[in-house]
Design a protein around this motif. Structure first.
Motif, PDB file in Angstrom:
ATOM      1  N   LYS A 190       0.690  -1.419  -0.016  1.00 53.47           N
ATOM      2  CA  LYS A 190       0.004  -0.148   0.172  1.00 53.47           C
ATOM      3  C   LYS A 190       0.857   1.252  -0.134  1.00 53.47           C
ATOM      4  CE  LYS A 190      -3.837  -2.509   0.470  1.00 53.47           C
ATOM      5  NZ  LYS A 190      -4.458  -2.692  -0.896  1.00 53.47           N
ATOM      6  N   ILE A 191       2.060   0.940  -0.670  1.00 52.26           N
ATOM      7  CA  ILE A 191       2.883   2.373  -0.807  1.00 52.26           C
ATOM      8  C   ILE A 191       3.285   2.555  -2.239  1.00 52.26           C
ATOM      9  CG2 ILE A 191       3.926   2.387   1.387  1.00 52.26           C
ATOM     10  CD1 ILE A 191       6.119   0.951  -0.163  1.00 52.26           C
ATOM     11  N   PRO A 192       3.473   3.673  -2.756  1.00 54.15           N
ATOM     12  CA  PRO A 192       3.413   4.072  -4.227  1.00 54.15           C
ATOM     13  C   PRO A 192       4.904   3.361  -4.618  1.00 54.15           C
ATOM     14  CG  PRO A 192       3.558   6.091  -2.835  1.00 54.15           C
ATOM     15  CD  PRO A 192       3.400   4.892  -1.844  1.00 54.15           C
ATOM     16  N   LEU A 193       4.745   2.681  -5.964  1.00 48.70           N
ATOM     17  CA  LEU A 193       5.532   2.104  -6.694  1.00 48.70           C
ATOM     18  C   LEU A 193       6.434   3.176  -7.342  1.00 48.70           C
ATOM     19  CD1 LEU A 193       3.924  -0.474  -8.635  1.00 48.70           C
ATOM     20  CD2 LEU A 193       5.161  -0.743  -6.678  1.00 48.70           C
ATOM     21  N   ILE A 194       7.620   2.993  -7.280  1.00 44.42           N
ATOM     22  CA  ILE A 194       8.707   4.225  -7.692  1.00 44.42           C
ATOM     23  C   ILE A 194       8.979   3.975  -9.379  1.00 44.42           C
ATOM     24  CG2 ILE A 194      10.933   5.040  -8.051  1.00 44.42           C
ATOM     25  CD1 ILE A 194      11.158   4.143  -4.931  1.00 44.42           C
ATOM     26  N   PHE A 195       8.845   5.001 -10.227  1.00 43.63           N
ATOM     27  CA  PHE A 195       9.113   4.758 -11.523  1.00 43.63           C
ATOM     28  C   PHE A 195      10.698   4.684 -11.843  1.00 43.63           C
ATOM     29  CE2 PHE A 195       9.998   6.913 -15.830  1.00 43.63           C
ATOM     30  CZ  PHE A 195       9.477   5.924 -16.517  1.00 43.63           C
ATOM     31  N   SER A 196      11.038   3.747 -12.384  1.00 44.43           N
ATOM     32  CA  SER A 196      12.396   3.389 -12.580  1.00 44.43           C
ATOM     33  C   SER A 196      12.991   3.445 -13.870  1.00 44.43           C
ATOM     34  CB  SER A 196      12.966   2.112 -11.704  1.00 44.43           C
ATOM     35  OG  SER A 196      12.734   1.145 -12.655  1.00 44.43           O
ATOM     36  N   ASN A 208       3.521  -5.131 -30.983  1.00 43.55           N
ATOM     37  CA  ASN A 208       3.991  -3.822 -31.573  1.00 43.55           C
ATOM     38  C   ASN A 208       4.798  -2.993 -30.527  1.00 43.55           C
ATOM     39  OD1 ASN A 208       3.267  -4.626 -34.143  1.00 43.55           O
ATOM     40  ND2 ASN A 208       1.317  -3.918 -33.826  1.00 43.55           N
ATOM     41  N   ARG A 209       4.808  -3.247 -29.326  1.00 46.00           N
ATOM     42  CA  ARG A 209       5.486  -2.817 -28.349  1.00 46.00           C
ATOM     43  C   ARG A 209       6.761  -3.140 -27.933  1.00 46.00           C
ATOM     44  NH1 ARG A 209       0.447   0.608 -26.439  1.00 46.00           N
ATOM     45  NH2 ARG A 209      -1.164  -0.702 -27.315  1.00 46.00           N
ATOM     46  N   GLU A 210       7.536  -2.359 -27.875  1.00 48.38           N
ATOM     47  CA  GLU A 210       8.981  -3.033 -27.200  1.00 48.38           C
ATOM     48  C   GLU A 210       9.456  -2.369 -26.064  1.00 48.38           C
ATOM     49  OE1 GLU A 210      11.583  -0.326 -30.329  1.00 48.38           O
ATOM     50  OE2 GLU A 210      11.737  -2.448 -30.411  1.00 48.38           O
ATOM     51  N   LYS A 211       8.728  -1.169 -25.685  1.00 46.99           N
ATOM     52  CA  LYS A 211       9.215  -0.520 -24.443  1.00 46.99           C
ATOM     53  C   LYS A 211       8.084  -0.648 -23.243  1.00 46.99           C
ATOM     54  CE  LYS A 211      10.345   3.287 -26.200  1.00 46.99           C
ATOM     55  NZ  LYS A 211      10.501   4.876 -26.324  1.00 46.99           N
ATOM     56  N   PHE A 212       8.479  -0.626 -22.049  1.00 43.96           N
ATOM     57  CA  PHE A 212       7.775  -0.623 -21.113  1.00 43.96           C
ATOM     58  C   PHE A 212       8.149   0.227 -20.149  1.00 43.96           C
ATOM     59  CE2 PHE A 212       7.034  -4.845 -23.177  1.00 43.96           C
ATOM     60  CZ  PHE A 212       5.615  -5.027 -23.257  1.00 43.96           C
ATOM     61  N   ASP A 213       7.041   0.721 -19.154  1.00 46.51           N
ATOM     62  CA  ASP A 213       7.657   1.533 -18.193  1.00 46.51           C
ATOM     63  C   ASP A 213       7.827   0.549 -16.968  1.00 46.51           C
ATOM     64  OD1 ASP A 213       7.478   3.756 -19.612  1.00 46.51           O
ATOM     65  OD2 ASP A 213       5.585   4.469 -18.664  1.00 46.51           O
ATOM     66  N   LEU A 214       8.928   0.626 -16.246  1.00 46.72           N
ATOM     67  CA  LEU A 214       9.083  -0.082 -15.236  1.00 46.72           C
ATOM     68  C   LEU A 214       8.994   0.461 -13.772  1.00 46.72           C
ATOM     69  CD1 LEU A 214      10.534  -3.104 -15.264  1.00 46.72           C
ATOM     70  CD2 LEU A 214      12.537  -1.961 -14.633  1.00 46.72           C
ATOM     71  N   TYR A 215       8.045   0.035 -13.031  1.00 43.14           N
ATOM     72  CA  TYR A 215       7.770   0.318 -11.667  1.00 43.14           C
ATOM     73  C   TYR A 215       8.352  -0.819 -10.559  1.00 43.14           C
ATOM     74  CZ  TYR A 215       5.159   4.112 -13.653  1.00 43.14           C
ATOM     75  OH  TYR A 215       4.458   5.317 -14.160  1.00 43.14           O
ATOM     76  N   ILE A 216       8.802  -0.158  -9.536  1.00 43.22           N
ATOM     77  CA  ILE A 216       9.485  -0.807  -8.576  1.00 43.22           C
ATOM     78  C   ILE A 216       8.952  -0.536  -7.165  1.00 43.22           C
ATOM     79  CG2 ILE A 216      11.388  -1.641  -7.372  1.00 43.22           C
ATOM     80  CD1 ILE A 216      12.944  -1.438  -9.937  1.00 43.22           C
ATOM     81  N   CYS A 217       8.541  -1.477  -6.538  1.00 39.59           N
ATOM     82  CA  CYS A 217       8.117  -1.099  -4.986  1.00 39.59           C
ATOM     83  C   CYS A 217       9.286  -1.179  -3.989  1.00 39.59           C
ATOM     84  CB  CYS A 217       7.029  -2.218  -4.484  1.00 39.59           C
ATOM     85  SG  CYS A 217       6.674  -2.090  -2.709  1.00 39.59           S
ATOM     86  N   PRO A 218       9.422   0.028  -3.334  1.00 38.41           N
ATOM     87  CA  PRO A 218      10.596  -0.029  -2.570  1.00 38.41           C
ATOM     88  C   PRO A 218      10.824  -0.641  -1.361  1.00 38.41           C
ATOM     89  CG  PRO A 218       9.267   1.857  -2.487  1.00 38.41           C
ATOM     90  CD  PRO A 218       8.620   1.169  -3.437  1.00 38.41           C
ATOM     91  N   LYS A 219       9.608  -1.312  -1.021  1.00 35.48           N
ATOM     92  CA  LYS A 219       9.670  -2.170   0.253  1.00 35.48           C
ATOM     93  C   LYS A 219       9.806  -3.722  -0.368  1.00 35.48           C
ATOM     94  CE  LYS A 219       6.976  -2.569   4.673  1.00 35.48           C
ATOM     95  NZ  LYS A 219       5.533  -2.636   5.052  1.00 35.48           N
ATOM     96  N   CYS A 220       9.124  -4.190  -0.995  1.00 32.98           N
ATOM     97  CA  CYS A 220       9.016  -5.638  -1.301  1.00 32.98           C
ATOM     98  C   CYS A 220       9.748  -5.935  -2.570  1.00 32.98           C
ATOM     99  CB  CYS A 220       7.566  -6.324  -1.242  1.00 32.98           C
ATOM    100  SG  CYS A 220       6.676  -5.756  -2.873  1.00 32.98           S
ATOM    101  N   GLU A 221      10.279  -4.832  -3.332  1.00 30.01           N
ATOM    102  CA  GLU A 221      10.831  -4.897  -4.413  1.00 30.01           C
ATOM    103  C   GLU A 221      10.184  -5.571  -5.773  1.00 30.01           C
ATOM    104  OE1 GLU A 221      14.567  -6.227  -3.266  1.00 30.01           O
ATOM    105  OE2 GLU A 221      15.552  -3.982  -2.880  1.00 30.01           O
ATOM    106  N   LYS A 222       8.908  -5.570  -5.550  1.00 30.46           N
ATOM    107  CA  LYS A 222       8.093  -6.232  -6.546  1.00 30.46           C
ATOM    108  C   LYS A 222       8.427  -5.276  -7.946  1.00 30.46           C
ATOM    109  CE  LYS A 222       3.199  -6.704  -7.884  1.00 30.46           C
ATOM    110  NZ  LYS A 222       3.464  -8.085  -8.488  1.00 30.46           N
TER     111      LYS A 222
END
Ligand SMILES: [Zn+2]
Ligand SMILES: [Zn+2]
Length: 101
Positions: free
Chosen positions: A49-55, A78-92
């Protein structure tokens, strides 16, 4: 040639912006360029329940073995790019399609 009133650099007459300090002759101040205008999403980690960090963007290498994922990636062909988000706590790590615009 004219001289920047801010940093005293010489500027071509037809320039209104100092190449050195971004001083604008029109606005009479140094213009700050924002590094990214990207609006990052507000996504919460379902567990923490905390915001993911855009990495950053994750880019598939050419010839990456996407086939392994089979149908899952078929919609993303047709998509080769993805935005990556990481949870700073559980590193999901979460993948999202890049935002348009
Ligand atoms: Zn200047
Ligand atoms: Zn988490």
């Amino acid at each position: 040639m004219k001289t920047c009133p801010n940093c005293k650099s010489e500027i071509e007459d037809n320039w209104d912006l100092c190449w050195n300090c971004n001083y604008s002759m029109i606005e009479n101040k140094v213009i700050e360029f924002k590094e990214t205008t990207r609006i990052s999403r507000k996504i919460e980690c379902l567990r923490c329940k905390i915001p993911l960090i855009f990495s950053g963007e994750y880019k598939f290498h050419e010839g990456a073995k996407i086939g392994f994922f089979g149908n899952l990636f078929e919609a993303f062909v047709n998509r080769e790019k993805f935005d990556l988000y990481i949870c700073p706590k559980c590193e999901k790590v979460e993948f999202y399609l890049p935002q348009k615009g």
